[in-house]
Scaffold this motif. Structure first.
Motif, PDB file in Angstrom:
ATOM      1  N   ALA A 144       0.833  -1.208   0.000  1.00  0.00           N
ATOM      2  CA  ALA A 144       0.000   0.000   0.000  1.00  0.00           C
ATOM      3  C   ALA A 144       0.866   1.257   0.000  1.00  0.00           C
ATOM      4  CB  ALA A 144      -0.925  -0.002   1.215  1.00  0.00           C
ATOM      5  N   LEU A 145       1.998   1.205   0.690  1.00  0.00           N
ATOM      6  CA  LEU A 145       2.893   2.361   0.723  1.00  0.00           C
ATOM      7  C   LEU A 145       3.619   2.528  -0.599  1.00  0.00           C
ATOM      8  CD1 LEU A 145       4.422   2.041   4.312  1.00  0.00           C
ATOM      9  CD2 LEU A 145       2.387   3.308   3.563  1.00  0.00           C
ATOM     10  N   VAL A 146       3.925   1.423  -1.250  1.00  0.00           N
ATOM     11  CA  VAL A 146       4.552   1.476  -2.574  1.00  0.00           C
ATOM     12  C   VAL A 146       3.607   2.154  -3.565  1.00  0.00           C
ATOM     13  CG1 VAL A 146       5.420   0.090  -4.495  1.00  0.00           C
ATOM     14  CG2 VAL A 146       5.991  -0.544  -2.138  1.00  0.00           C
ATOM     15  N   ARG A 147       2.341   1.751  -3.546  1.00  0.00           N
ATOM     16  CA  ARG A 147       1.353   2.370  -4.447  1.00  0.00           C
ATOM     17  C   ARG A 147       1.192   3.848  -4.137  1.00  0.00           C
ATOM     18  NH1 ARG A 147      -1.367  -2.661  -3.458  1.00  0.00           N
ATOM     19  NH2 ARG A 147      -2.629  -1.660  -1.849  1.00  0.00           N
ATOM     20  N   GLN A 148       1.156   4.192  -2.861  1.00  0.00           N
ATOM     21  CA  GLN A 148       1.008   5.594  -2.456  1.00  0.00           C
ATOM     22  C   GLN A 148       2.187   6.428  -2.956  1.00  0.00           C
ATOM     23  OE1 GLN A 148       1.255   6.154   1.765  1.00  0.00           O
ATOM     24  NE2 GLN A 148       1.261   8.384   1.637  1.00  0.00           N
ATOM     25  N   ALA A 149       3.388   5.933  -2.737  1.00  0.00           N
ATOM     26  CA  ALA A 149       4.577   6.682  -3.145  1.00  0.00           C
ATOM     27  C   ALA A 149       4.613   6.879  -4.661  1.00  0.00           C
ATOM     28  CB  ALA A 149       5.829   5.938  -2.677  1.00  0.00           C
ATOM     29  N   ALA A 150       4.294   5.831  -5.406  1.00  0.00           N
ATOM     30  CA  ALA A 150       4.283   5.938  -6.865  1.00  0.00           C
ATOM     31  C   ALA A 150       3.248   6.964  -7.323  1.00  0.00           C
ATOM     32  CB  ALA A 150       3.993   4.573  -7.483  1.00  0.00           C
ATOM     33  N   ARG A 151       2.088   6.947  -6.702  1.00  0.00           N
ATOM     34  CA  ARG A 151       1.012   7.875  -7.075  1.00  0.00           C
ATOM     35  C   ARG A 151       1.437   9.324  -6.830  1.00  0.00           C
ATOM     36  NH1 ARG A 151      -2.424   5.488  -4.421  1.00  0.00           N
ATOM     37  NH2 ARG A 151      -2.422   6.728  -2.514  1.00  0.00           N
ATOM     38  N   ILE A 152       2.054   9.593  -5.674  1.00  0.00           N
ATOM     39  CA  ILE A 152       2.496  10.947  -5.351  1.00  0.00           C
ATOM     40  C   ILE A 152       3.534  11.432  -6.361  1.00  0.00           C
ATOM     41  CG2 ILE A 152       3.802  12.322  -3.683  1.00  0.00           C
ATOM     42  CD1 ILE A 152       2.530  10.594  -1.467  1.00  0.00           C
ATOM     43  N   ALA A 153       4.542  10.618  -6.592  1.00  0.00           N
ATOM     44  CA  ALA A 153       5.633  11.021  -7.486  1.00  0.00           C
ATOM     45  C   ALA A 153       5.139  11.219  -8.911  1.00  0.00           C
ATOM     46  CB  ALA A 153       6.747   9.980  -7.433  1.00  0.00           C
ATOM     47  N   LYS A 154       4.311  10.296  -9.378  1.00  0.00           N
ATOM     48  CA  LYS A 154       3.800  10.386 -10.745  1.00  0.00           C
ATOM     49  C   LYS A 154       2.961  11.641 -10.934  1.00  0.00           C
ATOM     50  CE  LYS A 154       3.080   8.401 -14.833  1.00  0.00           C
ATOM     51  NZ  LYS A 154       4.173   8.098 -15.767  1.00  0.00           N
ATOM     52  N   SER A 155       2.161  11.989  -9.933  1.00  0.00           N
ATOM     53  CA  SER A 155       1.287  13.155 -10.036  1.00  0.00           C
ATOM     54  C   SER A 155       2.083  14.456 -10.114  1.00  0.00           C
ATOM     55  CB  SER A 155       0.326  13.217  -8.839  1.00  0.00           C
ATOM     56  OG  SER A 155       1.017  13.523  -7.639  1.00  0.00           O
ATOM     57  N   ARG A 156       3.347  14.415  -9.687  1.00  0.00           N
ATOM     58  CA  ARG A 156       4.184  15.613  -9.722  1.00  0.00           C
ATOM     59  C   ARG A 156       5.194  15.591 -10.867  1.00  0.00           C
ATOM     60  NH1 ARG A 156       5.401  15.893  -3.220  1.00  0.00           N
ATOM     61  NH2 ARG A 156       3.217  15.955  -2.557  1.00  0.00           N
ATOM     62  N   GLY A 157       5.061  14.619 -11.754  1.00  0.00           N
ATOM     63  CA  GLY A 157       5.909  14.589 -12.937  1.00  0.00           C
ATOM     64  C   GLY A 157       7.229  13.879 -12.770  1.00  0.00           C
ATOM     65  N   ALA A 158       7.401  13.145 -11.677  1.00  0.00           N
ATOM     66  CA  ALA A 158       8.636  12.381 -11.487  1.00  0.00           C
ATOM     67  C   ALA A 158       8.581  11.076 -12.273  1.00  0.00           C
ATOM     68  CB  ALA A 158       8.865  12.090 -10.002  1.00  0.00           C
ATOM     69  N   PHE A 159       9.735  10.481 -12.496  1.00  0.00           N
ATOM     70  CA  PHE A 159       9.871   9.208 -13.207  1.00  0.00           C
ATOM     71  C   PHE A 159       9.929   8.109 -12.152  1.00  0.00           C
ATOM     72  CE2 PHE A 159      12.341   5.864 -15.369  1.00  0.00           C
ATOM     73  CZ  PHE A 159      11.696   5.810 -16.598  1.00  0.00           C
ATOM     74  N   VAL A 160       9.044   7.119 -12.248  1.00  0.00           N
ATOM     75  CA  VAL A 160       8.887   6.112 -11.195  1.00  0.00           C
ATOM     76  C   VAL A 160       9.445   4.772 -11.646  1.00  0.00           C
ATOM     77  CG1 VAL A 160       7.260   4.885  -9.704  1.00  0.00           C
ATOM     78  CG2 VAL A 160       6.848   7.290 -10.305  1.00  0.00           C
ATOM     79  N   ILE A 161      10.393   4.239 -10.870  1.00  0.00           N
ATOM     80  CA  ILE A 161      10.988   2.923 -11.111  1.00  0.00           C
ATOM     81  C   ILE A 161      10.556   1.985  -9.987  1.00  0.00           C
ATOM     82  CG2 ILE A 161      13.125   1.601 -11.322  1.00  0.00           C
ATOM     83  CD1 ILE A 161      14.503   4.187 -12.230  1.00  0.00           C
ATOM     84  N   LEU A 162      10.012   0.845 -10.353  1.00  0.00           N
ATOM     85  CA  LEU A 162       9.679  -0.185  -9.368  1.00  0.00           C
ATOM     86  C   LEU A 162      10.522  -1.421  -9.633  1.00  0.00           C
ATOM     87  CD1 LEU A 162       8.016  -1.498  -7.082  1.00  0.00           C
ATOM     88  CD2 LEU A 162       6.348  -2.181  -8.836  1.00  0.00           C
ATOM     89  N   ASN A 163      11.300  -1.797  -8.644  1.00  0.00           N
ATOM     90  CA  ASN A 163      11.986  -3.088  -8.662  1.00  0.00           C
ATOM     91  C   ASN A 163      11.067  -4.068  -7.933  1.00  0.00           C
ATOM     92  OD1 ASN A 163      14.793  -4.485  -6.852  1.00  0.00           O
ATOM     93  ND2 ASN A 163      13.944  -5.164  -8.793  1.00  0.00           N
TER      94      ASN A 163
END
Length: 314
Positions: A144-163
């Protein structure tokens, strides 16, 4: 230059050398245990920092000697660890790692303080993320925290990498805000099974990308790494070295990859070559976090993370 944000795990690694890895029900004699800082999140953050990038880390450790040692290593790598929370009610996460004479490993992880990370910690840790930054995530903290972090970063235009390691038991929106999925050959097979898509790990790099809506890099040890760029299949061969310990190789790859992609334009093939050279140095050393090389140790031909537009031959 952009900043690499990492939200993830911090563990103390208990390392044991064995002649051969045990089979089910088998007991093998090993060396005396040694303890060293690790955790996929911590390792990847250290790799990105040693590659020359500004890194900010969000995570948790216990209020114990292991946690203090990990914080010292992060600080020594010049990582902003101001959002690493010290948990008084849980021990620092632990990984028990057995490594055989060929450098292969088996790992058992006890999450400890990593499980105490909260949504508020993630919000605070990503308060400064902005367009052009890179966020690196793994799956040793609650999904749930992984999804939250990705959502925040993506909404601000950051590039999201998930291993996606350890491999997840279910997807459930995990990849909705991910730009680049990094997996090894076992993890991609697990994800393919969850998606109901058959194929070898090489085939799945191409066929799973439209299913998940994300680019994919698959690492496969001595086979090297694979991706698809502009519709073309790309293979980056592994650097041939005498491996002593593969424990930190994947995390070194991810951290150096993120560092090289923390710029514009983002050249994935160049970043993979850069990351491959770094991980080759890591496997020639013992341990995880302490095996990760500094940028200055890489061959002179390796691209700088500030110059990711290197032209790579097909």
């Amino acid at each position: 230059m952009s900043t690499v944000f990492v939200v993830g795990s911090l563990n103390i690694d208990q390392n044991i050398r064995v002649h051969s890895l045990p089979r089910a029900g088998e007991t093998v004699r090993g060396s005396d245990a040694t303890f060293s800082p690790g955790g996929k999140g911590g390792n990847q953050a250290v790799a990105a920092a040693r590659a020359g990038t500004d890194v900010r880390f969000t995570g948790a450790v216990g209020d114990d000697a292991h946690g203090r040692r990990i914080l010292e290593v992060l600080t020594g790598a010049r990582i902003d660890a101001s959002h690493v929370r010290i948990i008084g009610t849980a021990a620092t996460g632990t990984a028990v790692i057995a490594v055989d004479d060929q450098g292969e490993n088996q790992i058992i992880v006890s999450p400890g303080a990593n499980s105490a990370l909260t949504a508020g910690d993630v919000d605070a840790g990503l308060a400064a993320v902005q367009a052009g930054d890179v966020l690196v995530l793994q799956l040793e903290i609650p999904a749930a925290l992984v999804r939250q972090a990705a959502r925040i970063a993506k909404s601000r235009g950051a590039f999201v990498i998930l291993n996606a390691a350890p491999a997840p038991e279910q997807i459930d929106g995990l990849l909705d805000d991910v730009d680049l999925l990094v997996v090894n050959e076992q993890e991609i097979q697990v994800l393919a099974g969850l998606a109901g898509v058959p194929g070898s790990h090489r085939e799945l790099v191409r066929t799973l990308a439209p299913v998940f809506g994300t680019d994919i890099v698959c690492t496969a040890g001595a086979e090297g790494s694979f991706t698809v760029v502009d519709g073309n299949f790309v293979h980056v061969p592994a650097t041939k070295v005498a491996a002593k310990d593969t424990t930190g190789a994947g995390d070194t790859f991810v951290g150096y990859l993120a560092s090289c992609l923390a710029g514009s334009p983002r050249e994935l093939r160049a970043a993979m070559i850069y990351a491959t050279r770094a991980s080759a140095l890591a496997v020639m050393r013992i341990g995880a976090m302490e095996s990760i090389p500094w940028q200055r140790e890489l061959p002179a031909s390796a691209p700088s993370p500030a110059m990711p537009s290197l032209v790579v031959p097909n």
